[in-house]
Design a protein around this motif. Structure first.
Motif, PDB file in Angstrom:
ATOM      1  N   MET A 202       0.781  -1.359  -0.203  1.00 47.70           N
ATOM      2  CA  MET A 202       0.156   0.009   0.009  1.00 47.70           C
ATOM      3  C   MET A 202       0.912   1.385   0.085  1.00 47.70           C
ATOM      4  O   MET A 202       0.008   2.173  -1.198  1.00 47.70           O
ATOM      5  N   PHE A 203       1.936   1.159   1.003  1.00 52.87           N
ATOM      6  CA  PHE A 203       2.915   2.614   0.665  1.00 52.87           C
ATOM      7  C   PHE A 203       3.438   2.855  -0.500  1.00 52.87           C
ATOM      8  O   PHE A 203       3.857   4.139  -1.001  1.00 52.87           O
ATOM      9  N   VAL A 204       4.287   1.410  -1.211  1.00 50.48           N
ATOM     10  CA  VAL A 204       4.530   1.593  -2.777  1.00 50.48           C
ATOM     11  C   VAL A 204       4.039   1.693  -3.360  1.00 50.48           C
ATOM     12  O   VAL A 204       3.965   2.683  -4.717  1.00 50.48           O
ATOM     13  N   GLN A 205       2.920   1.409  -3.678  1.00 52.31           N
ATOM     14  CA  GLN A 205       1.571   1.411  -5.164  1.00 52.31           C
ATOM     15  C   GLN A 205       1.268   2.635  -5.418  1.00 52.31           C
ATOM     16  O   GLN A 205       2.506   2.757  -6.989  1.00 52.31           O
ATOM     17  N   PRO A 206       1.739   4.347  -4.811  1.00 51.43           N
ATOM     18  CA  PRO A 206       1.173   5.028  -5.550  1.00 51.43           C
ATOM     19  C   PRO A 206       2.628   5.830  -6.378  1.00 51.43           C
ATOM     20  O   PRO A 206       2.899   6.283  -7.096  1.00 51.43           O
ATOM     21  N   VAL A 207       3.968   4.725  -6.027  1.00 53.20           N
ATOM     22  CA  VAL A 207       5.341   5.814  -6.497  1.00 53.20           C
ATOM     23  C   VAL A 207       5.731   4.894  -7.495  1.00 53.20           C
ATOM     24  O   VAL A 207       6.779   5.452  -7.500  1.00 53.20           O
ATOM     25  N   MET A 208       6.027   3.165  -7.093  1.00 52.34           N
ATOM     26  CA  MET A 208       6.515   2.330  -7.899  1.00 52.34           C
ATOM     27  C   MET A 208       6.128   1.977  -8.237  1.00 52.34           C
ATOM     28  O   MET A 208       6.395   1.403  -9.225  1.00 52.34           O
ATOM     29  N   ILE A 209       4.027   0.982  -8.675  1.00 48.71           N
ATOM     30  CA  ILE A 209       3.574   0.460  -9.462  1.00 48.71           C
ATOM     31  C   ILE A 209       2.335   0.959  -9.901  1.00 48.71           C
ATOM     32  O   ILE A 209       3.263   0.982 -11.572  1.00 48.71           O
ATOM     33  N   ASP A 210       2.121   1.943  -9.679  1.00 46.63           N
ATOM     34  CA  ASP A 210       1.362   2.852 -10.464  1.00 46.63           C
ATOM     35  C   ASP A 210       2.158   3.244 -11.815  1.00 46.63           C
ATOM     36  O   ASP A 210       0.959   3.910 -12.774  1.00 46.63           O
ATOM     37  N   PRO A 211       3.369   3.980 -11.679  1.00 46.69           N
ATOM     38  CA  PRO A 211       3.411   4.993 -12.669  1.00 46.69           C
ATOM     39  C   PRO A 211       3.833   4.214 -13.524  1.00 46.69           C
ATOM     40  O   PRO A 211       4.644   4.596 -14.693  1.00 46.69           O
ATOM     41  N   LEU A 212       4.075   3.300 -13.836  1.00 49.03           N
ATOM     42  CA  LEU A 212       4.712   1.752 -14.547  1.00 49.03           C
ATOM     43  C   LEU A 212       3.753   1.679 -15.781  1.00 49.03           C
ATOM     44  O   LEU A 212       3.810   1.839 -17.029  1.00 49.03           O
TER      45      LEU A 212
END
Length: 420
Positions: free
Chosen positions: A192-202
């Protein structure tokens, strides 16, 4: 036995599909109650005749695909087990390498490839109809690129889960489910913490709002709600869809409110401010944290049930399912089948909880903006552009709707106006 089980499973699936088709296209009631006709909740007041027809057609097709694809996934895992495909993949992986980590990686790769190919028709149909009805703006290559990206992200995450899960199964024969749940807590929070900055920008580009005049008004609204300004982002979803949306995602310092650029393009300033106020409510009232807490509680009970069912089924039908023991990697399709089934059965409860928080967010937004007309018109535009049913059939609402239906939301706004 093999022929009998597979025949019964296929027949059960086709009977279910036929019943759902009859329900969605002939029996399910999506008409507007007489007392709501002519009000803002009546789609005839904000959709033309063609849009009304298309919304009914598209909603029925989309709902049928949903109800057919979920049990299709169960059928897939069941047949993979009873035909020995899972056992064959496990044997193949064991012959490929002596390292347990690589064995699981090889096994999971071939299992995911098979699942991707078999489920592909449903994925393509969903893309085809969303394009046909002018919801999706992607061409085939763009859509296929996202599908392949999904495959690899899911593969990597699943590989981590599989390695840890089966190590726990070997170490804790009876209590592996409790150890797995304990480790799932920090894992869930990390994702949940990394999704906005690591996963979604892919998938998409995220950037601060480009309309500075609108940004100033949103920041003023955010200041009234005590929300840090840097938590408001715009995303270029117009490359994928014509639909409108906004959402809250992430936790801690990575939490953010996100607006689709389609929302910014198609809604007026006052409507956007209402949508923003709605999303701010989720941030202010900590709905995302309550959601995480509820998920973790349900997952604890879910893992316990899965552990009991796996132990029982393998003891009684291990030979038929081609599974040696719970802790053998060949049991993974059974784990996935039971997990998917429990998630589906729990969806009416989780959707009910989500609809409650969405209702609270609607009320918060109205109180913050004091603009019920903008609220009404924004909901109407969301329905019109997305070709959504204003009053979906009961089973669709029960299993699919994490938000109140548009008829419920608009009728509440009508009541607020009357109260004033």
């Amino acid at each position: 036995m093999l022929r009998k089980w597979s025949f019964r499973a296929l027949m059960l699936y086709f009977v279910f599909g036929l019943l759902m088709y009859i329900y969605l296209f002939f029996l399910g009631d999506s008409t507007i109650p007489e007392e709501m006709m002519g009000t803002s909740a009546d789609p005839a007041t904000f959709m033309n005749s063609r849009e009304l027809m298309l919304s009914e057609e598209y909603s029925k097709i989309r709902n049928l695909l949903f109800f057919m694809s979920t049990p299709y996934e169960w059928l897939l895992y069941f047949l993979i087990l009873i035909f020995g495909v899972s056992r064959a993949f496990a044997n193949w992986a064991e012959k490929t390498t002596k390292f347990a980590f690589l064995q699981k990686a090889v096994y999971l790769f071939w299992l995911n490839i098979l699942a991707f190919v078999i489920v592909y028709p449903f994925q393509y149909l969903s893309f085809y109809f969303s394009t046909t009805y002018n919801i999706s703006t992607q061409n085939f290559s763009q859509w296929m690129g996202d599908e392949l990206l999904d495959f690899w992200i899911n593969y990597i995450l699943m590989l981590v889960i599989v390695i840890v899960l089966y190590a726990l199964m070997k170490k804790f024969k009876k209590r592996w489910w409790l150890a797995a749940w304990a480790l799932s807590v920090p894992f869930t929070l990390f994702i949940m913490f990394v999704q906005p900055v690591m996963i979604d920008p892919l998938y998409n580009d995220f950037y601060p709002l480009q309309n500075k005049e609108l940004e100033a008004e949103i920041l003023t609204l955010a200041n009234e709600a005590n929300i840090p300004a840097e938590h408001v982002f715009e995303v270029n979803k117009s490359e994928e869809t014509n639909a409108l949306n906004a959402y809250v995602i992430g936790i801690g310092s990575n939490s953010r409110i996100v607006l689709w650029d389609t929302t910014l393009e198609k809604l007026s300033k006052d409507e956007i401010l209402f949508v923003m106020a709605h999303e701010m409510a989720h941030y202010v009232e900590k709905h995302i944290y309550f959601g995480i807490g509820g998920y973790l509680i349900l997952s604890l009970f879910g893992l316990w049930i899965i552990a009991k069912w796996m132990e029982y089924l393998i003891q009684k039908h291990g030979n038929d399912l081609k599974i040696k023991e719970v802790s053998h990697i060949s049991s993974f399709p059974l784990f996935l089948l039971l997990s998917s089934f429990l998630l589906f059965m729990a969806s009416p409860l989780t959707n009910l909880s989500s609809r409650y928080t969405e209702t609270r967010a609607d009320r918060y937004a109205i109180e913050l903006t004091e603009d019920k007309e903008a609220a009404i018109s924004s909901f109407q535009e969301l329905s019109r552009v997305g070709l959504s049913q204003v009053n979906p059939p009961y089973l669709v609402k029960l299993f699919r709707y994490s938000h109140p239906t548009m008829m419920e939301r608009l009728s509440r706004l009508e009541q607020f106006k009357e109260e004033e």
